[in-house]
Design a protein around this motif. Sequence first.
Motif, PDB file in Angstrom:
ATOM      1  N   UNK A 128      63.464  38.666  37.107  1.00  0.00           N
ATOM      2  CA  UNK A 128      64.513  37.717  36.736  1.00  0.00           C
ATOM      3  C   UNK A 128      64.668  37.722  35.223  1.00  0.00           C
ATOM      4  N   UNK A 129      65.910  37.613  34.798  1.00  0.00           N
ATOM      5  CA  UNK A 129      66.183  37.420  33.382  1.00  0.00           C
ATOM      6  C   UNK A 129      67.409  36.527  33.271  1.00  0.00           C
ATOM      7  N   UNK A 130      67.978  36.405  32.075  1.00  0.00           N
ATOM      8  CA  UNK A 130      69.102  35.477  31.892  1.00  0.00           C
ATOM      9  C   UNK A 130      70.346  35.887  32.678  1.00  0.00           C
ATOM     10  N   UNK A 131      70.393  37.127  33.170  1.00  0.00           N
ATOM     11  CA  UNK A 131      71.536  37.576  33.987  1.00  0.00           C
ATOM     12  C   UNK A 131      71.318  37.300  35.469  1.00  0.00           C
ATOM     13  N   UNK A 132      70.091  36.930  35.852  1.00  0.00           N
ATOM     14  CA  UNK A 132      69.817  36.593  37.242  1.00  0.00           C
ATOM     15  C   UNK A 132      68.698  37.411  37.853  1.00  0.00           C
ATOM     16  N   UNK A 133      68.608  37.334  39.165  1.00  0.00           N
ATOM     17  CA  UNK A 133      67.591  38.037  39.955  1.00  0.00           C
ATOM     18  C   UNK A 133      68.059  39.469  40.187  1.00  0.00           C
ATOM     19  N   UNK A 134      67.113  40.406  40.188  1.00  0.00           N
ATOM     20  CA  UNK A 134      67.425  41.833  40.351  1.00  0.00           C
ATOM     21  C   UNK A 134      67.464  42.226  41.826  1.00  0.00           C
ATOM     22  N   UNK A 161      87.706  44.972  45.893  1.00  0.00           N
ATOM     23  CA  UNK A 161      87.824  44.559  44.506  1.00  0.00           C
ATOM     24  C   UNK A 161      86.851  43.415  44.232  1.00  0.00           C
ATOM     25  N   UNK A 162      86.147  43.538  43.128  1.00  0.00           N
ATOM     26  CA  UNK A 162      85.223  42.482  42.747  1.00  0.00           C
ATOM     27  C   UNK A 162      83.830  42.618  43.325  1.00  0.00           C
ATOM     28  N   UNK A 163      83.608  43.686  44.145  1.00  0.00           N
ATOM     29  CA  UNK A 163      82.275  43.887  44.705  1.00  0.00           C
ATOM     30  C   UNK A 163      81.289  43.998  43.555  1.00  0.00           C
ATOM     31  N   UNK A 164      80.107  43.467  43.623  1.00  0.00           N
ATOM     32  CA  UNK A 164      79.394  42.937  44.774  1.00  0.00           C
ATOM     33  C   UNK A 164      79.510  41.430  44.985  1.00  0.00           C
ATOM     34  N   UNK A 165      80.302  40.742  44.159  1.00  0.00           N
ATOM     35  CA  UNK A 165      80.429  39.292  44.325  1.00  0.00           C
ATOM     36  C   UNK A 165      80.902  38.962  45.738  1.00  0.00           C
ATOM     37  N   UNK A 166      80.162  38.098  46.408  1.00  0.00           N
ATOM     38  CA  UNK A 166      80.490  37.717  47.778  1.00  0.00           C
ATOM     39  C   UNK A 166      79.848  38.597  48.824  1.00  0.00           C
ATOM     40  N   UNK A 167      79.062  39.577  48.398  1.00  0.00           N
ATOM     41  CA  UNK A 167      78.409  40.470  49.347  1.00  0.00           C
ATOM     42  C   UNK A 167      77.268  39.755  50.060  1.00  0.00           C
ATOM     43  N   UNK A 203      73.425  33.365  41.415  1.00  0.00           N
ATOM     44  CA  UNK A 203      73.548  32.479  42.565  1.00  0.00           C
ATOM     45  C   UNK A 203      73.488  33.331  43.824  1.00  0.00           C
ATOM     46  N   UNK A 204      72.632  32.961  44.768  1.00  0.00           N
ATOM     47  CA  UNK A 204      72.421  33.784  45.964  1.00  0.00           C
ATOM     48  C   UNK A 204      71.947  32.892  47.116  1.00  0.00           C
ATOM     49  N   UNK A 205      72.852  32.062  47.632  1.00  0.00           N
ATOM     50  CA  UNK A 205      72.448  31.121  48.680  1.00  0.00           C
ATOM     51  C   UNK A 205      72.103  31.813  50.001  1.00  0.00           C
ATOM     52  N   UNK A 214      69.894  36.306  55.694  1.00  0.00           N
ATOM     53  CA  UNK A 214      71.002  36.852  54.916  1.00  0.00           C
ATOM     54  C   UNK A 214      71.289  35.927  53.729  1.00  0.00           C
ATOM     55  N   UNK A 215      71.426  36.520  52.560  1.00  0.00           N
ATOM     56  CA  UNK A 215      71.865  35.802  51.358  1.00  0.00           C
ATOM     57  C   UNK A 215      73.220  36.358  50.923  1.00  0.00           C
ATOM     58  N   UNK A 216      73.986  35.526  50.244  1.00  0.00           N
ATOM     59  CA  UNK A 216      75.251  35.964  49.652  1.00  0.00           C
ATOM     60  C   UNK A 216      75.051  36.067  48.148  1.00  0.00           C
ATOM     61  N   UNK A 217      75.431  37.201  47.570  1.00  0.00           N
ATOM     62  CA  UNK A 217      75.294  37.403  46.131  1.00  0.00           C
ATOM     63  C   UNK A 217      76.555  36.931  45.425  1.00  0.00           C
ATOM     64  N   UNK A 218      76.370  35.965  44.533  1.00  0.00           N
ATOM     65  CA  UNK A 218      77.473  35.386  43.762  1.00  0.00           C
ATOM     66  C   UNK A 218      77.108  35.422  42.287  1.00  0.00           C
ATOM     67  N   UNK A 219      78.097  35.263  41.424  1.00  0.00           N
ATOM     68  CA  UNK A 219      77.865  35.270  39.983  1.00  0.00           C
ATOM     69  C   UNK A 219      77.049  36.509  39.614  1.00  0.00           C
ATOM     70  N   UNK A 220      77.608  37.690  39.968  1.00  0.00           N
ATOM     71  CA  UNK A 220      76.888  38.969  39.877  1.00  0.00           C
ATOM     72  C   UNK A 220      77.393  39.841  38.738  1.00  0.00           C
ATOM     73  N   UNK A 221      76.512  40.747  38.353  1.00  0.00           N
ATOM     74  CA  UNK A 221      76.892  41.794  37.416  1.00  0.00           C
ATOM     75  C   UNK A 221      76.095  43.051  37.787  1.00  0.00           C
ATOM     76  N   UNK A 222      76.764  44.205  37.768  1.00  0.00           N
ATOM     77  CA  UNK A 222      76.088  45.479  37.979  1.00  0.00           C
ATOM     78  C   UNK A 222      75.428  45.851  36.665  1.00  0.00           C
TER      79      UNK A 222
END
Length: 172
Positions: free
Chosen positions: A58-64, A75-81, A114-116, A156-164
């Motif tokens: 984990x870092x300031x960008x989130x969980x790996x 479009x916008x993948x992986x957000x919402x995956x 965010x990954x609920x 199953x988790x949903x990946x939100x607020x993501x960055x590659x």
Amino acid sequence: MRFLDEGLSDRDESGVLWTRVESRPGVGEPLFGQLHSMRQRRAMRRLLCQVCGGESHRDDRGVLWLTRDYRGDWTGWPAGMATEDPPVCLPCARMAARLCPSLRQGHVFVRSRTHPLVGVRGVQYRPGGGRLEVVGEVTSTFDDPTVRWTVAHQVVRELLDCVIVGTGDDPL
């Protein structure tokens, strides 16, 4: 739906029925793409590394997370995956990127803030002809009424607020 000899450990706190699997830590060989159901569930709930079971990175960008590359799918993948793959730590991410057969077709390292938990993957049944009939392998959200007819084997988790953050062997 229930097991005839159902015990307290057969359901989670959401009331979902879980497949029964033998637990023999340290016995056998790891199989990429076939994470043990109890281990997957624990890793997803606690955000542990899917390979070693330690803390995920984990870092300031989130969980790996390490996943197949589906950027061409929407479009916008992986957000919402939705993912059944738990996160990873740095050393295991590098190793898995090199060794996992399913990732040879292309993979990415993703950071998610965010990954609920959103549901389960499992075998769904329906009543029919006086017995249960198999519908098939499904992903059911926790608020879907059919989840009560599903015997889960993965969270199953949903990946939100993501960055590659990477596409090669190095997730940095």
